[in-house]
Each structure stands twice: as C-alpha cells, then as structure tokens.
Design a protein around this motif. Structure first.
Motif, short mmCIF file in Angstrom:
data_model
loop_
_atom_site.label_atom_id
_atom_site.label_comp_id
_atom_site.label_asym_id
_atom_site.label_seq_id
_atom_site.Cartn_x
_atom_site.Cartn_y
_atom_site.Cartn_z
N GLN A 124 0.77 -1.24 -0.04
CA GLN A 124 -0.03 -0.08 0.11
C GLN A 124 0.95 1.16 0.00
N TYR A 125 0.38 2.16 -0.62
CA TYR A 125 1.04 3.53 -0.70
C TYR A 125 1.18 4.40 0.63
N TYR A 126 -0.10 4.09 1.30
CA TYR A 126 -0.18 5.18 2.38
C TYR A 126 0.15 4.29 3.77
N GLN A 127 0.08 3.06 3.68
CA GLN A 127 0.83 2.15 4.69
C GLN A 127 1.53 1.09 4.06
N ARG A 128 2.90 1.69 4.12
CA ARG A 128 3.81 1.04 3.32
C ARG A 128 4.33 -0.43 3.80
N ASP A 129 3.93 -0.84 5.15
CA ASP A 129 4.25 -2.00 5.60
C ASP A 129 3.21 -3.06 5.63
N HIS A 130 2.25 -2.74 4.82
CA HIS A 130 1.05 -3.51 4.54
C HIS A 130 0.74 -4.01 2.97
N PHE A 131 0.38 -5.34 2.46
CA PHE A 131 0.23 -5.54 1.37
C PHE A 131 -0.83 -4.98 0.81
N GLY A 132 -1.04 -4.72 -0.46
CA GLY A 132 -2.03 -3.86 -1.16
C GLY A 132 -2.89 -4.75 -2.03
N ILE A 141 -6.48 -11.54 1.46
CA ILE A 141 -7.95 -12.39 1.39
C ILE A 141 -9.15 -11.55 1.67
N LEU A 142 -9.78 -11.11 0.83
CA LEU A 142 -11.07 -10.46 0.79
C LEU A 142 -10.88 -9.16 1.48
N GLN A 143 -11.18 -9.02 2.65
CA GLN A 143 -11.27 -7.51 3.54
C GLN A 143 -9.94 -7.57 4.44
N THR A 144 -9.12 -8.54 4.15
CA THR A 144 -7.97 -8.71 5.37
C THR A 144 -6.74 -8.25 4.52
N MET A 145 -6.10 -7.22 5.03
CA MET A 145 -4.50 -6.71 4.32
C MET A 145 -3.70 -7.21 5.62
N GLU A 146 -2.73 -8.07 5.21
CA GLU A 146 -1.66 -8.49 6.11
C GLU A 146 -0.67 -7.46 6.02
N ARG A 147 0.19 -7.20 7.50
CA ARG A 147 1.28 -6.48 7.54
C ARG A 147 2.40 -7.42 6.77
N ASP A 148 3.41 -6.66 6.08
CA ASP A 148 4.45 -7.55 5.47
C ASP A 148 5.68 -7.41 6.56
N SER A 149 5.75 -8.84 6.95
CA SER A 149 7.15 -9.05 8.05
C SER A 149 7.96 -9.79 7.28
N GLY A 150 7.94 -10.10 5.94
CA GLY A 150 8.66 -10.96 5.33
C GLY A 150 8.31 -12.39 4.96
N GLN A 151 7.03 -12.53 5.84
CA GLN A 151 6.51 -14.03 5.47
C GLN A 151 6.31 -14.35 4.07
N TYR A 152 6.02 -13.50 3.16
CA TYR A 152 5.97 -13.97 1.78
C TYR A 152 7.36 -13.47 0.99
N ASP A 153 8.36 -13.61 1.36
CA ASP A 153 9.56 -13.23 0.52
C ASP A 153 10.14 -14.62 0.02
N ASP A 154 9.36 -15.39 -0.35
CA ASP A 154 9.72 -16.71 -1.24
C ASP A 154 9.18 -16.46 -2.57
N ALA A 155 10.03 -16.65 -3.60
CA ALA A 155 9.45 -16.67 -5.10
C ALA A 155 8.56 -17.91 -5.23
N CYS A 156 7.65 -17.92 -5.77
CA CYS A 156 7.00 -19.09 -5.94
C CYS A 156 5.96 -18.97 -7.42
N GLU A 157 5.36 -20.13 -7.67
CA GLU A 157 4.41 -20.23 -8.82
C GLU A 157 3.03 -19.63 -8.40
N LEU A 158 2.33 -18.93 -9.24
CA LEU A 158 0.86 -18.42 -8.90
C LEU A 158 -0.05 -19.08 -9.79
N ASP A 159 -1.38 -18.69 -9.55
CA ASP A 159 -2.57 -18.80 -10.60
C ASP A 159 -2.40 -17.58 -11.59
N TYR A 160 -2.28 -16.63 -10.86
CA TYR A 160 -2.42 -15.26 -11.81
C TYR A 160 -1.31 -14.27 -11.20
N ALA A 161 -1.07 -13.39 -11.83
CA ALA A 161 -0.12 -12.08 -11.46
C ALA A 161 -1.07 -10.82 -11.50
#
Length: 342
Positions: free
Chosen positions: A119-127, A148-168
């Motif tokens: 997020q631009y205004y909360q830069r430690d949260h996913f957008g 997921i839906l209305q929940t935006m997590e804080r970025d603490s490095g928990q998703y810093d692994d490159a992985c395959e996706l369904d969509y970008a």
C-alpha cells in the motif's frame, strides 16, 4: 540487457500522474521504453506528460478504450521483448525492474511475473492488486498471499519466497512478448476487471508459468480495499468471472461450478435487496444476464483438458465460516502447493 516497454494507461488521472508518474520514469534500467497511453483524457494529462517528461513516448487514443483495449493498442506499438503494464497509481523504487527481468531471463517458461504490491499510504501492509501473488479457488474466486477479501496483512517478510501463482496482479504486470504471441493479448470483450486472471489462466493452459518475484516491490495508491468497491466494479467482476470460467473450464466442469457460484451470488443479491442496497443486487443480476447473452462468443475457446487452480477449497467458506483470514491459516491439504522458484 533485453528491451523492456513500460506502459502506463490513464484516463483523466492527472492527480495520480502528478503523484506517481515521476517515480516510474526514474526506473533504473538501461534498455527501457516508457509509453504513456492516454484514453482520450480531457483533464490535460497528455499535455502535462509531454511538458514534464519529453523522453516519454505518448500514444493518444481517439476514445476511452477502457483497460483491455487501451493497453492492447499500446502493446501492439511497443518495441520491448518484455512488456510491463503499470497502473497510473503505482509508485516504483528505482531498481524495481531489474529482479523481474533477471527472473524472466533465467527461465523461458515464465510467461508473467508480478512484484510484491504494498500500500502507498501504509507501506508495511500488502496492497490490492496482487499483494504477494494471486491464487484462485475451485469456483474461480481469487485471493492473494497477504490479501484475502477484506484482510490486508502486514508485511513482515512472511512471503519473501518466489513461487508459482495462478495469476499475477494487474497493477504491475510483467509479460513475455513471445508468450503473448502464443495465447493472445488481454481479452477486449472483458473491457476491464478480471482480464489479467483470464490472461494468466490462458498462459498456464499453454504451459507457461506465472511467478511472484519478492525482490521487486511497488506501492499502490488505491491499494486499500476501501478504494475498490463500487456497483460498476461488482457488475464487471460478476460478468467477467462467468466469462472467464466459461472459456477456461472444460464443458463438463462448468455446469457444476456455475450452479455453486450462482447459489452464492444469488444469496448475496437477496441479502443486498433485504438491506435496501438495490443497486448492488441489480449489478449482480445484470452481470449474469449479460454473461448469458454473450456466452456463445466464447464457445470455440473452451479447452478439453482442465488446468486446475491452486486451491481445491472455497475461499469464501474458509474466510466467512471458518474465519481463516490469512494465507497461512488455509488448510494445506486443500492447497496445491506449487514448486518454489529458485
């Protein structure tokens, strides 16, 4: 270094351009073409870009082509081996592109990539627009690691692994031109919304991989969920999701998915009516009506083989009934874990 074309599409977005455009132009990559594609703006946007950024190539559309056709017209005129579709409300750090190009160059099976979206205004949260990589459940509903839906997590490095996706996510979508040559561009019948998910599904059907690259990140001004709910968005999401499923699922699977999806969205429409939100209910009904009326246009594109989505379960059931609000809380046995990308 391979040629990269950055395409920024905008319609009457002068305020956002003043906020974000300079950061995209400042991208630190040596072989870069920057294209500003204007959808017939009346707020002086193309004149402002021409005055302040004379090195940027400007493509002026004669009318508002919306997202799909507006970007497609620019893609056809771009010169890059790779193409990056960037929303007009995205701010980028200088070196954000290098890791994406490096990942694509290392693996020719990658058809699309996305950076980490914050997020631009909360830069430690996913957008909104991809977060840490997008997935779909068995009914085609989308969600992302970190959002997921209305929940935006804080970025603490928990998703810093490159992985395959369904969509970008579509707000900063990195594409290989040779892959687009095989599967086609954005589906202009969608106009806007769900088009990147449909494109990535078509890429996966053709054997290409969709990958998340955490070493790159961008900031999304409208990355908060409060920016992304309106009646017209609901209409496009309902209609286009039905078309996406119809054209990407084998004929034998679609009726089962449609029955469950219609039950869920019919209940939502009834709930909106009871609460007096008739415009929302009407958007759902119009979406189903228009999807049905135009279904024959997609019939020839339907596959015989199924290319499954990553999540076997229902994200709506897990989120609202089981109250599993983050990606880490989803049951592992229902998630087709894709191979980590090294």
């Amino acid at each position: 270094m391979p040629r990269v074309s950055l395409i920024i599409l905008s319609w009457n977005g002068l305020d956002l351009l003043k906020q974000c455009f300079a950061s995209v132009v400042a991208t630190d990559y040596p072989n870069l073409e920057i294209i500003y594609a204007d959808n017939a703006s009346t707020d002086g946007s193309p004149e402002w870009v021409a005055e302040h950024f004379p090195s940027v190539r400007i493509i002026r559309h004669a009318e508002n082509h919306l997202f799909c056709k507006g970007n497609n017209e620019a893609i056809l005129q771009a010169t890059g081996q790779y193409l990056v579709l960037v929303n007009n409300d995205i701010e980028t750090p200088p070196g954000w592109l290098t890791a994406l190009v490096g990942r694509a160059e290392a693996d020719s099976t990658i058809g699309a990539l996305q950076p980490k979206v914050l997020q631009y205004y909360q830069r430690d949260h996913f957008g909104y627009g991809g977060a840490a990589g997008g997935f779909q459940d068995r009914l085609g509903y989308s969600f992302a690691r970190g959002h997921i839906l209305q929940t935006m997590e804080r970025d603490s490095g928990q998703y810093d692994d490159a992985c395959e996706l369904d969509y970008a996510g579509g707000c900063a979508l990195f594409l290989r031109r040779t892959a687009l040559n095989e599967v086609g561009l954005l589906d202009e019948r969608f106009e806007m919304h769900m088009e990147e998910i449909d494109l990535c599904w078509r890429l996966r059907r053709q054997g290409f991989r969709i990958v998340y690259e955490p070493r790159s990140h961008v900031y999304h001004v409208r990355g908060d969920t409060r920016f992304n709910y309106a009646h017209w968005r609901l209409y496009f999401n309902i209609r286009n999701s039905l078309w996406m499923l119809y054209k990407n699922l084998p004929a034998r699977r679609f009726p089962v998915v449609l029955t469950q999806k219609a039950a869920i969205e019919g209940a939502l429409a009834a709930s909106l009516l009871v609460r007096g939100r008739w415009k929302g209910a009407a958007s759902i009904l119009r979406g189903y009506r228009d999807a049905y009326r135009n279904r024959r246009a997609f019939r020839s594109e339907r596959p015989r083989r199924h290319t499954p989505n990553a999540y076997r379960g229902s994200i709506l059931w897990d989120y609202f009934i089981r109250r599993r609000r983050t990606y880490a809380e989803l049951p592992r046995q229902r998630l087709r874990l894709t191979e980590a990308v090294r």
